[in-house]
Design a protein around this motif. Structure first.
Motif, PDB file in Angstrom:
ATOM      1  N   PHE A   1      18.271  -7.082 -83.085  1.00 45.00           N
ATOM      2  CA  PHE A   1      19.034  -8.321 -83.159  1.00 45.00           C
ATOM      3  C   PHE A   1      18.939  -9.126 -81.870  1.00 45.00           C
ATOM      4  CE2 PHE A   1      21.152  -5.436 -86.117  1.00 45.00           C
ATOM      5  CZ  PHE A   1      21.320  -6.234 -87.241  1.00 45.00           C
ATOM      6  N   PHE A   2      18.879 -10.431 -82.050  1.00 44.84           N
ATOM      7  CA  PHE A   2      19.049 -11.391 -80.962  1.00 44.84           C
ATOM      8  C   PHE A   2      20.454 -11.950 -81.095  1.00 44.84           C
ATOM      9  CE2 PHE A   2      18.183 -16.044 -79.767  1.00 44.84           C
ATOM     10  CZ  PHE A   2      18.499 -15.838 -78.439  1.00 44.84           C
ATOM     11  N   VAL A   3      21.255 -11.783 -80.060  1.00 40.63           N
ATOM     12  CA  VAL A   3      22.658 -12.192 -80.092  1.00 40.63           C
ATOM     13  C   VAL A   3      22.935 -13.139 -78.930  1.00 40.63           C
ATOM     14  CG1 VAL A   3      25.062 -11.418 -80.119  1.00 40.63           C
ATOM     15  CG2 VAL A   3      23.257  -9.926 -81.036  1.00 40.63           C
ATOM     16  N   THR A   4      23.668 -14.200 -79.206  1.00 43.75           N
ATOM     17  CA  THR A   4      24.151 -15.096 -78.153  1.00 43.75           C
ATOM     18  C   THR A   4      25.663 -15.225 -78.294  1.00 43.75           C
ATOM     19  OG1 THR A   4      22.095 -16.368 -78.014  1.00 43.75           O
ATOM     20  CG2 THR A   4      24.105 -17.446 -77.233  1.00 43.75           C
ATOM     21  N   PHE A   5      26.372 -14.976 -77.215  1.00 43.27           N
ATOM     22  CA  PHE A   5      27.818 -15.190 -77.220  1.00 43.27           C
ATOM     23  C   PHE A   5      28.204 -16.000 -75.986  1.00 43.27           C
ATOM     24  CE2 PHE A   5      26.906 -11.060 -75.394  1.00 43.27           C
ATOM     25  CZ  PHE A   5      27.778 -10.880 -74.340  1.00 43.27           C
ATOM     26  N   ARG A   6      29.279 -16.781 -76.108  1.00 42.85           N
ATOM     27  CA  ARG A   6      29.606 -17.739 -75.065  1.00 42.85           C
ATOM     28  C   ARG A   6      31.081 -17.664 -74.674  1.00 42.85           C
ATOM     29  NH1 ARG A   6      29.367 -20.709 -79.873  1.00 42.85           N
ATOM     30  NH2 ARG A   6      31.102 -22.122 -80.257  1.00 42.85           N
ATOM     31  N   VAL A   7      31.355 -18.220 -73.513  1.00 39.99           N
ATOM     32  CA  VAL A   7      32.712 -18.298 -73.005  1.00 39.99           C
ATOM     33  C   VAL A   7      33.538 -19.250 -73.882  1.00 39.99           C
ATOM     34  CG1 VAL A   7      34.087 -19.130 -71.053  1.00 39.99           C
ATOM     35  CG2 VAL A   7      32.030 -17.756 -70.638  1.00 39.99           C
ATOM     36  N   GLN A   8      34.802 -18.881 -74.085  1.00 38.32           N
ATOM     37  CA  GLN A   8      35.720 -19.740 -74.837  1.00 38.32           C
ATOM     38  C   GLN A   8      35.756 -21.144 -74.223  1.00 38.32           C
ATOM     39  OE1 GLN A   8      37.424 -19.313 -77.512  1.00 38.32           O
ATOM     40  NE2 GLN A   8      39.380 -20.369 -77.448  1.00 38.32           N
ATOM     41  N   ASP A   9      35.655 -22.157 -75.087  1.00 36.08           N
ATOM     42  CA  ASP A   9      35.710 -23.560 -74.653  1.00 36.08           C
ATOM     43  C   ASP A   9      34.562 -23.946 -73.732  1.00 36.08           C
ATOM     44  OD1 ASP A   9      38.049 -23.863 -76.117  1.00 36.08           O
ATOM     45  OD2 ASP A   9      39.306 -23.294 -74.423  1.00 36.08           O
ATOM     46  N   ALA A  10      33.437 -23.226 -73.833  1.00 37.73           N
ATOM     47  CA  ALA A  10      32.267 -23.612 -73.045  1.00 37.73           C
ATOM     48  C   ALA A  10      31.755 -24.986 -73.472  1.00 37.73           C
ATOM     49  CB  ALA A  10      31.156 -22.572 -73.194  1.00 37.73           C
ATOM     50  N   LEU A  11      32.011 -25.339 -74.739  1.00 37.17           N
ATOM     51  CA  LEU A  11      31.692 -26.668 -75.246  1.00 37.17           C
ATOM     52  C   LEU A  11      32.979 -27.354 -75.705  1.00 37.17           C
ATOM     53  CD1 LEU A  11      28.483 -26.077 -77.416  1.00 37.17           C
ATOM     54  CD2 LEU A  11      28.624 -27.188 -75.194  1.00 37.17           C
ATOM     55  N   PRO A  12      33.105 -28.644 -75.482  1.00 40.71           N
ATOM     56  CA  PRO A  12      34.284 -29.362 -75.960  1.00 40.71           C
ATOM     57  C   PRO A  12      34.401 -29.281 -77.479  1.00 40.71           C
ATOM     58  CG  PRO A  12      32.976 -30.736 -74.473  1.00 40.71           C
ATOM     59  CD  PRO A  12      32.160 -29.526 -74.784  1.00 40.71           C
ATOM     60  N   LEU A  13      35.628 -29.328 -77.974  1.00 36.45           N
ATOM     61  CA  LEU A  13      35.870 -29.238 -79.404  1.00 36.45           C
ATOM     62  C   LEU A  13      35.135 -30.342 -80.165  1.00 36.45           C
ATOM     63  CD1 LEU A  13      37.366 -27.859 -81.719  1.00 36.45           C
ATOM     64  CD2 LEU A  13      39.330 -29.349 -81.243  1.00 36.45           C
ATOM     65  N   GLU A  14      35.098 -31.553 -79.592  1.00 39.87           N
ATOM     66  CA  GLU A  14      34.429 -32.663 -80.270  1.00 39.87           C
ATOM     67  C   GLU A  14      32.933 -32.391 -80.423  1.00 39.87           C
ATOM     68  OE1 GLU A  14      35.745 -33.871 -76.653  1.00 39.87           O
ATOM     69  OE2 GLU A  14      37.173 -32.611 -77.728  1.00 39.87           O
ATOM     70  N   ALA A  15      32.327 -31.822 -79.386  1.00 37.17           N
ATOM     71  CA  ALA A  15      30.896 -31.520 -79.437  1.00 37.17           C
ATOM     72  C   ALA A  15      30.605 -30.455 -80.485  1.00 37.17           C
ATOM     73  CB  ALA A  15      30.398 -31.065 -78.068  1.00 37.17           C
ATOM     74  N   MET A  16      31.466 -29.424 -80.549  1.00 41.94           N
ATOM     75  CA  MET A  16      31.271 -28.370 -81.538  1.00 41.94           C
ATOM     76  C   MET A  16      31.421 -28.910 -82.952  1.00 41.94           C
ATOM     77  SD  MET A  16      30.280 -25.614 -80.242  1.00 41.94           S
ATOM     78  CE  MET A  16      30.327 -24.831 -81.845  1.00 41.94           C
ATOM     79  N   ARG A  17      32.406 -29.776 -83.153  1.00 37.16           N
ATOM     80  CA  ARG A  17      32.603 -30.353 -84.484  1.00 37.16           C
ATOM     81  C   ARG A  17      31.397 -31.198 -84.898  1.00 37.16           C
ATOM     82  NH1 ARG A  17      39.000 -32.155 -83.941  1.00 37.16           N
ATOM     83  NH2 ARG A  17      39.891 -30.139 -84.565  1.00 37.16           N
TER      84      ARG A  17
END
Length: 209
Positions: free
Chosen positions: A8-24
């Motif tokens: 498996f290739f897995v990517t995990f990130r820090v909470q709120d690493a991206l703004p909510l608007e960008a994620m949406r």
């Protein structure tokens, strides 16, 4: 459903690493693409291929945003924080998985692991289905062990509390050798592509076998 013992290739990130608007925005585009593919007059095989491509494109779009955005969540600019996380990644190597590669970026982590070692015993004989049912630890549980333990240690070190990691992770089943090579190259070249170093070999928080 992925096969037992997969890589498996897995990517995990820090909470709120991206703004909510960008994620949406990214999620909206992704779900629109999925709907177009699902509603199209295509064979099931063609749909599955396009769905995989769309999911990978969604990952690439998210990763580019992560690489280009400095924020308070860049905890892994701190060498000691990177050491804590690296120790956690190595802790289960040889037991729950074979650690192939990782890259600790300032606000996210790329990980390449194989679970094939869980399918054999100490003599390298393959386990039966009945044995696997009682001993096999799936990827979701492995990620809980990695992220949960690292979160406790990192929060203590960083003097913070609460959720450290984004709840969801990106995981991709590696289907063949060419895909493996492409993913390994992506992991190793990420620091250079993000402008953190001029040569990926200079980046201290990389590991590969």
């Amino acid at each position: 459903m992925t096969p037992v013992g997969a890589t498996f290739f897995v990517t995990f990130r820090v909470q709120d690493a991206l703004p909510l608007e960008a994620m949406r925005e990214l999620q909206h585009t992704y779900h629109e693409t999925l709907a177009l593919i699902s509603d199209g007059a295509l064979t099931e095989a063609a749909k599955q291929r396009l769905l995989r491509q769309a999911r990978y494109q969604y990952f690439r779009d998210c990763d580019r945003r992560l690489d280009g955005r400095e924020s308070d969540g860049w905890y892994f600019r701190d060498p000691a924080a990177c050491e804590i996380l690296a120790e956690r990644l190595h802790r289960f190597n040889g037991e729950l998985y074979e650690l192939k590669a990782y890259c600790i970026m300032p606000n996210h982590v790329h990980l390449l692991i194989s679970l094939a070692n869980q399918t054999t015993d100490s003599r390298r004989f393959y386990l039966t289905d009945a044995e696997l049912c009682t001993t096999y630890v799936p990827l979701c549980k492995i990620m809980q062990l990695i992220k949960g333990g690292a979160s406790r240690q990192l929060n203590q070190y960083l003097g913070r509390s609460g959720r450290l990691w984004q709840k969801d992770s990106y995981d991709h089943f590696v289907r063949h050798a060419k895909a493996y090579d492409n993913i390994l190259h992506y992991i190793l070249s990420n620091p250079q592509a993000a402008g953190l170093v001029s040569d990926w070999k200079q980046y201290p928080y990389l590991y590969h076998v």
